[in-house]
Write an enzyme that holds these catalytic residues in place. Structure first.
Site: not given
Length: 307
Positions: A14, A90, A36, A168
């Site tokens: 995403i 989200k 990361s 989701d």
């Protein structure tokens, strides 16, 4: 106007597909770093941990948290405590209580907090809300069916507690419906289909009732192949509204009135820039509340394993 230095925390699909292009296309932001432990972005300063970034880069004023919801609370709390503005992908968290706690922290620290619902920024959502605002709603039908293998390849977290499973994507539909309907609604029944051996559902059938007496029926399924279905139909006393393609298309009484390409994340970052400028909070939890209610009232049905 000086651009806000922002870091992406969690460089997954995403982040690469949506957040990076949206940040790059917004002159009010400069992507200054990533966090990361696996892979960063070419040409961008990367840190293995958020603690390392916060210690080394006081010039980075904002964080976009794109890791799975189960681990987002700790990162958000650290960023807020360090006086950084925070954007939450989200769903904003694994529980309602933890997001409410983040709201309190952000208010106390006087930093911006944005619990995003990207589907609310689809092109037809605001026109739909305006069309419906003076209408008497009779019935709402939501069909949200997609292929989990296409959109979440190899992602184990979605099947774990807090990963939401089919909610989701389903929460995207709920974020639109809670935005466009002129009256609130609440859940009255829920059937959840869990693949054998998994902790999150692969399909859900929900029924809600609205304060004005209307019903909302929602069907979510992650086993769809071929064309994907993201449709919301609202029957009113004055005609029928249909949102298709996740809110990119709007039809009224069978006539197409709007069709625009996806620019949801552009809208998200425009809104985040506004919140940063005023140090404000935008954290509507109504879609997450409906999902929590679905689990609370859910009749559990075990279906074939998902592999």
């Amino acid at each position: 106007m000086t651009a806000t230095n922002i870091a992406i925390v969690g460089v997954g699909k995403i982040a690469r597909d949506q957040h990076v292009p949206a940040i790059s296309g917004n002159a009010r932001f400069h992507l200054a770093a990533t966090v990361s432990s696996h892979s960063g972005l070419d040409g961008i300063d990367n840190f293995e941990t958020l603690d390392a970034l916060l210690a080394a880069r006081p010039d980075i004023e904002a964080m976009a948290l794109c890791m799975p919801p189960q681990v987002r609370y700790e990162a958000a709390a650290k960023a807020i405590a360090a006086d950084r503005h925070v954007l939450l992908e989200k769903p904003p968290g694994a529980t309602i209580a933890e997001v409410e706690a983040l709201v309190r922290m952000a208010k106390a620290q006087n930093v911006a907090l944005f619990a995003t619902w990207h589907s609310r920024f689809a092109a037809a959502v605001e026109p739909a809300r305006l069309w419906l605002q003076d209408k008497k709603v009779r019935h709402v039908s939501v069909i949200w069916k997609e292929d989990v293998r296409r959109w979440h390849p190899g992602q184990a977290w979605i099947w774990q507690p807090g990963g939401l499973g089919v909610f989701d994507p389903g929460i995207n539909a709920l974020s639109i419906v809670t935005r466009i309907l002129p009256e609130p609604f609440h859940l009255v029944s829920s059937t959840l289909e869990f693949p054998d051996g998994r902790d999150a559902p692969i399909a859900a059938t929900l029924r809600f009732t609205g304060d004005g007496g209307f019903e909302v029926e929602a069907n979510f399924d992650w086993r769809q192949t071929g064309p994907q279905s993201w449709d919301i139909e609202v029957e009113t006393e004055s005609g029928t509204l249909l949102l298709r393609s996740g809110g990119a298309e709007m039809h009224v009484d069978g006539r197409e009135t709007l069709r625009e390409d996806d620019a949801e994340y552009d809208g998200i970052y425009a809104r985040f820039a506004e919140l940063i400028s005023t140090r404000d909070i935008d954290a509507d939890l109504s879609p997450l509340i409906h999902v929590a209610d679905a689990f609370m009232l859910g009749r559990r049905v075990v279906v074939e394993p998902f592999a």
